[in-house]
Structures are given as C-alpha cells and as structure tokens.
Design an enzyme around this catalytic site. Structure first.
Site, short mmCIF file in Angstrom:
data_model
loop_
_atom_site.label_atom_id
_atom_site.label_comp_id
_atom_site.label_asym_id
_atom_site.label_seq_id
_atom_site.Cartn_x
_atom_site.Cartn_y
_atom_site.Cartn_z
N ARG A 49 0.83 -1.21 0.00
CA ARG A 49 0.00 0.00 0.00
C ARG A 49 0.86 1.26 0.00
O ARG A 49 0.53 2.25 -0.65
CB ARG A 49 -0.97 -0.01 1.19
CG ARG A 49 -2.02 -1.11 1.05
CD ARG A 49 -2.93 -1.21 2.25
NE ARG A 49 -2.14 -1.51 3.44
CZ ARG A 49 -2.56 -1.33 4.68
NH1 ARG A 49 -3.75 -0.83 4.94
NH2 ARG A 49 -1.79 -1.65 5.70
N ASN A 67 -6.12 -3.57 2.08
CA ASN A 67 -5.88 -4.98 2.36
C ASN A 67 -7.23 -5.67 2.54
O ASN A 67 -8.16 -5.08 3.10
CB ASN A 67 -5.07 -5.16 3.65
CG ASN A 67 -3.61 -4.84 3.47
OD1 ASN A 67 -3.10 -4.74 2.36
ND2 ASN A 67 -2.90 -4.67 4.57
#
Length: 121
Positions: A49, A67
C-alpha cells in the site's frame, strides 16, 4: 460522456480509452479510465500500500487501495492506461512484493475524485 474534438468535428466516446495520433500538429488526447485490480501473492505486510500511494503521487493518478481479509489487496485506480500500467510496474518492483495473480476489471471513471487513499485496516 467524453467529447473529443479534432478536425473541426466532435466525436463522442463512452467508457473506452481513446488515443488520437499527432496528425497535423495535434497533441495526443489522453482519456482517463478506471480499473479495479485484485492482487494475490505476497502482497500484505511488504509495503504494497505504501508503494501504491507513492506511485500514485508520482504519476498523478487517483483512487484507493486496501488490504482484504483473505490476504489479497484490492486497488481502484483512475488515470490513463499508460499511467495505470506504470503504476502496476512500480508496485511490482517493490523489494518484497511478489504478485502471483491479478484480477482486473474496468469501471466507469469517478468524476471529482482528487487523490489516492489507503483504506481499510
């Protein structure tokens, strides 16, 4: 609806990436598209990320990344096809990231989206 003007006429395009050549001194038009991509493999706990956010800032694309509880990562990204391809390449180049599979789906662009965010836990 996107209106592309060239040769004194307008052509209407919807939901498709369109590129115009540089004929007669015209600049290439770049149409923004949106993709939802689910990444599987070693993609959580490896800076995925963070890499996505950094690549988005460098390329000027918008969207989000999060996620998932099954160990995958979902990302929606909006930009030109070239920018999205470059973003994916930059994410995959991350030191510990190992993408084994990508599921890609085209979506309609979201008007007014201004940034790229990390979502989820």
């Amino acid at each position: 609806m996107i209106v592309v003007i060239f040769d004194g006429r307008d052509r209407r395009r919807t939901g498709q990436e369109t590129r115009l050549g540089r004929n007669e001194g015209q600049e290439e038009m770049r149409i923004r598209i949106r993709k939802r991509i689910v990444f599987r493999g070693l993609v959580q706990g490896v800076g995925f990320r963070w890499h996505a956010r950094q690549a988005a800032a460098a390329l000027g694309v918008t969207g989000w990344v999060r996620n998932e509880y099954d160990g995958s990562v979902t990302m929606e990204v909006q930009g030109t096809a070239e920018e999205i391809d470059r973003m994916i390449a930059e994410i995959r180049a991350g030191r510990y990231i190992d993408v084994q599979d990508m599921e890609v789906r085209s979506l309609p662009p979201e008007e007014g989206e201004r940034d790229f965010r990390v979502r989820g836990y």
